[in-house]
Design a protein around this motif. Structure first.
Motif, mmCIF file in Angstrom:
data_model
loop_
_atom_site.group_PDB
_atom_site.id
_atom_site.type_symbol
_atom_site.label_atom_id
_atom_site.label_comp_id
_atom_site.label_asym_id
_atom_site.label_seq_id
_atom_site.Cartn_x
_atom_site.Cartn_y
_atom_site.Cartn_z
ATOM 1 N N GLU A 133 0.832 -1.213 0.000
ATOM 2 C CA GLU A 133 0.000 0.000 0.000
ATOM 3 C C GLU A 133 0.863 1.258 0.000
ATOM 4 O O GLU A 133 0.567 2.223 -0.698
ATOM 5 N N PHE A 134 1.947 1.250 0.767
ATOM 6 C CA PHE A 134 2.858 2.390 0.752
ATOM 7 C C PHE A 134 3.466 2.575 -0.636
ATOM 8 O O PHE A 134 3.539 3.704 -1.159
ATOM 9 N N LEU A 135 3.922 1.483 -1.257
ATOM 10 C CA LEU A 135 4.569 1.582 -2.561
ATOM 11 C C LEU A 135 3.610 2.070 -3.633
ATOM 12 O O LEU A 135 3.988 2.839 -4.524
ATOM 13 N N TYR A 136 2.365 1.639 -3.552
ATOM 14 C CA TYR A 136 1.336 2.139 -4.472
ATOM 15 C C TYR A 136 1.152 3.643 -4.298
ATOM 16 O O TYR A 136 1.144 4.412 -5.273
ATOM 17 N N THR A 137 1.026 4.086 -3.062
ATOM 18 C CA THR A 137 0.770 5.503 -2.780
ATOM 19 C C THR A 137 1.950 6.375 -3.190
ATOM 20 O O THR A 137 1.775 7.429 -3.820
ATOM 21 N N VAL A 138 3.154 5.945 -2.873
ATOM 22 C CA VAL A 138 4.316 6.767 -3.194
ATOM 23 C C VAL A 138 4.563 6.808 -4.700
ATOM 24 O O VAL A 138 5.051 7.804 -5.245
ATOM 25 N N THR A 139 4.209 5.731 -5.401
ATOM 26 C CA THR A 139 4.357 5.718 -6.858
ATOM 27 C C THR A 139 3.456 6.755 -7.502
ATOM 28 O O THR A 139 3.848 7.438 -8.453
ATOM 29 N N LYS A 140 2.249 6.908 -6.969
ATOM 30 C CA LYS A 140 1.297 7.859 -7.536
ATOM 31 C C LYS A 140 1.575 9.296 -7.099
ATOM 32 O O LYS A 140 1.385 10.240 -7.879
ATOM 33 N N ILE A 224 5.505 -12.802 -6.128
ATOM 34 C CA ILE A 224 4.270 -13.227 -6.795
ATOM 35 C C ILE A 224 3.014 -12.876 -5.998
ATOM 36 O O ILE A 224 1.907 -13.103 -6.477
ATOM 37 N N SER A 225 3.168 -12.350 -4.795
ATOM 38 C CA SER A 225 1.995 -11.948 -4.020
ATOM 39 C C SER A 225 2.283 -10.636 -3.297
ATOM 40 O O SER A 225 3.441 -10.285 -3.066
ATOM 41 N N TRP A 226 1.232 -9.911 -2.963
ATOM 42 C CA TRP A 226 1.399 -8.622 -2.279
ATOM 43 C C TRP A 226 0.761 -8.692 -0.905
ATOM 44 O O TRP A 226 -0.200 -9.426 -0.682
ATOM 45 N N TRP A 227 1.312 -7.867 0.025
ATOM 46 C CA TRP A 227 0.854 -7.940 1.403
ATOM 47 C C TRP A 227 0.841 -6.568 2.059
ATOM 48 O O TRP A 227 1.636 -5.695 1.724
ATOM 49 N N THR A 228 -0.103 -6.419 2.964
ATOM 50 C CA THR A 228 -0.194 -5.243 3.829
ATOM 51 C C THR A 228 -0.603 -5.744 5.216
ATOM 52 O O THR A 228 -1.010 -6.902 5.381
ATOM 53 N N TYR A 229 -0.520 -4.857 6.186
ATOM 54 C CA TYR A 229 -0.996 -5.210 7.521
ATOM 55 C C TYR A 229 -2.469 -5.606 7.470
ATOM 56 O O TYR A 229 -2.881 -6.620 8.054
ATOM 57 N N SER A 230 -3.278 -4.833 6.757
ATOM 58 C CA SER A 230 -4.725 -5.108 6.696
ATOM 59 C C SER A 230 -5.015 -6.459 6.072
ATOM 60 O O SER A 230 -5.910 -7.187 6.511
ATOM 61 N N LYS A 231 -4.268 -6.814 5.050
ATOM 62 C CA LYS A 231 -4.489 -8.095 4.383
ATOM 63 C C LYS A 231 -4.136 -9.247 5.312
ATOM 64 O O LYS A 231 -4.857 -10.252 5.377
ATOM 65 N N LEU A 232 -3.049 -9.114 6.054
ATOM 66 C CA LEU A 232 -2.688 -10.147 7.023
ATOM 67 C C LEU A 232 -3.707 -10.218 8.154
ATOM 68 O O LEU A 232 -4.053 -11.296 8.622
ATOM 69 N N GLU A 233 -4.195 -9.065 8.572
ATOM 70 C CA GLU A 233 -5.179 -9.025 9.651
ATOM 71 C C GLU A 233 -6.464 -9.740 9.237
ATOM 72 O O GLU A 233 -7.176 -10.300 10.084
ATOM 73 N N GLN A 248 1.055 -3.911 14.103
ATOM 74 C CA GLN A 248 2.000 -3.293 13.197
ATOM 75 C C GLN A 248 3.261 -2.974 13.979
ATOM 76 O O GLN A 248 3.204 -2.287 14.999
ATOM 77 N N SER A 249 4.380 -3.449 13.505
ATOM 78 C CA SER A 249 5.635 -3.219 14.189
ATOM 79 C C SER A 249 6.427 -2.128 13.469
ATOM 80 O O SER A 249 5.926 -1.489 12.542
ATOM 81 N N LYS A 250 7.657 -1.916 13.897
ATOM 82 C CA LYS A 250 8.531 -0.895 13.336
ATOM 83 C C LYS A 250 9.876 -1.514 12.973
ATOM 84 O O LYS A 250 10.226 -2.600 13.426
ATOM 85 N N TYR A 251 10.634 -0.774 12.184
ATOM 86 C CA TYR A 251 11.989 -1.186 11.827
ATOM 87 C C TYR A 251 12.812 -1.398 13.095
ATOM 88 O O TYR A 251 12.919 -0.512 13.937
ATOM 89 N N GLN A 252 13.362 -2.588 13.252
ATOM 90 C CA GLN A 252 14.146 -2.968 14.425
ATOM 91 C C GLN A 252 13.392 -2.657 15.719
ATOM 92 O O GLN A 252 13.977 -2.260 16.716
#
Length: 280
Positions: A133-140, A224-233, A248-252
């Protein structure tokens, strides 16, 4: 591509020595007395060449990854057919970094269920993956984001294949390994797909990008598949593992002390999402 993480606190000479040793599958490791418990079983699934102190490596032997796998010992494990070779409620922590995007969705669900089976009460499963979702948003909204990848795939390969490329080439490469465009030297299908993506919402863009994605045992490194927190939830495990919490966790920033520190979250942190399951 590897993101070396937060190493600014290490002296420069240390980092140079560490990088040299990494080429031979070695590392200098400093572990605090309280960082790891002697009675813990910790797993690093899809380990590749990553070294995590106190963790047991599991990976699927593959000629695709043969060079990186040669740097580490690991237990052979095929997520498609195998169950984790550990008893119920016997494992404290499971770390799975940049693996699930290489697997079909039903296999990812199978892997999560089996991981939860193995976890002790209050055990933690940590997943790291490209944040779709982030990559989609930043691309646009801010396509210049992809300029930091110019020295990698699109800098060295795509410019010799494509007459031109745009931000949706980058998005498709990251989320679907560019599979739908590899046999399209004139980019006709790519350009048509990009026009659809530019006017589509997130879900539809993901469908377009992955319309030709499928797993290949000969090329297991493809996304081959895409994921977000919402999709995993949305993957519900309440019947089998009631009370399990997903966060949702954070880097390190794992909720488990055993999964924090220099050795974790090294892969492409700038485009990654981090999600954790905490077993009740």
């Amino acid at each position: 591509m590897q993101n070396k993480g937060r190493v600014a606190s290490y002296p420069r000479y240390f980092r140079i020595i560490q990088q040299f040793l990494n080429h031979f599958g070695l590392a200098i490791v400093k572990i605090g007395k309280n960082d790891l418990k002697s009675d813990e079983i910790n797993l690093n699934i899809g380990s590749g060449d990553s070294y995590l102190p106190g963790f047991i490596n599991l990976d699927m032997p593959s000629t695709w990854y043969s060079q990186v796998q040669a740097r580490n010992r690991f237990i052979p494990f095929n997520a498609f057919t195998d169950n984790l070779p550990f008893n119920d409620k016997s494992v404290s922590n499971i770390y799975i970094s940049h693996v699930i995007e290489h697997l079909p969705e039903d296999i990812v669900k199978r892997l999560i269920i089996d991981s939860l089976r193995c976890l002790k009460s209050e055990g933690v499963l940590r997943l790291c993956f490209p944040d779709a979702e982030f990559l989609y948003t930043v691309t646009k909204r801010a396509p210049q984001f992809w300029s930091r990848k110019e020295t990698n795939f699109f800098g060295s390969v795509a410019k010799t294949v494509l007459a031109q490329h745009d931000e949706f080439d980058y998005l498709s490469q990251e989320l679907a390994s560019w599979s739908r465009f590899q046999s399209d030297p004139l980019r006709l299908n790519a350009l048509e797909a990009h026009l659809q993506m530019k006017s589509s919402d997130f879900e539809e863009t993901m469908n377009i990008a992955h319309s030709e994605s499928q797993y290949s045992s000969e090329q297991p490194g493809r996304h081959i598949s895409w994921w977000t927190y919402s999709k995993l939830e949305s993957l519900r495990f309440e019947d089998s593992f009631p009370g399990t919490q997903i966060v949702q966790s954070k880097y390190q920033g794992s909720v488990s002390r055993s999964m924090t520190g220099y050795h974790f979250d090294k892969s492409v942190a700038f485009l990654s999402a981090y999600v954790e399951y905490i077993k009740a």
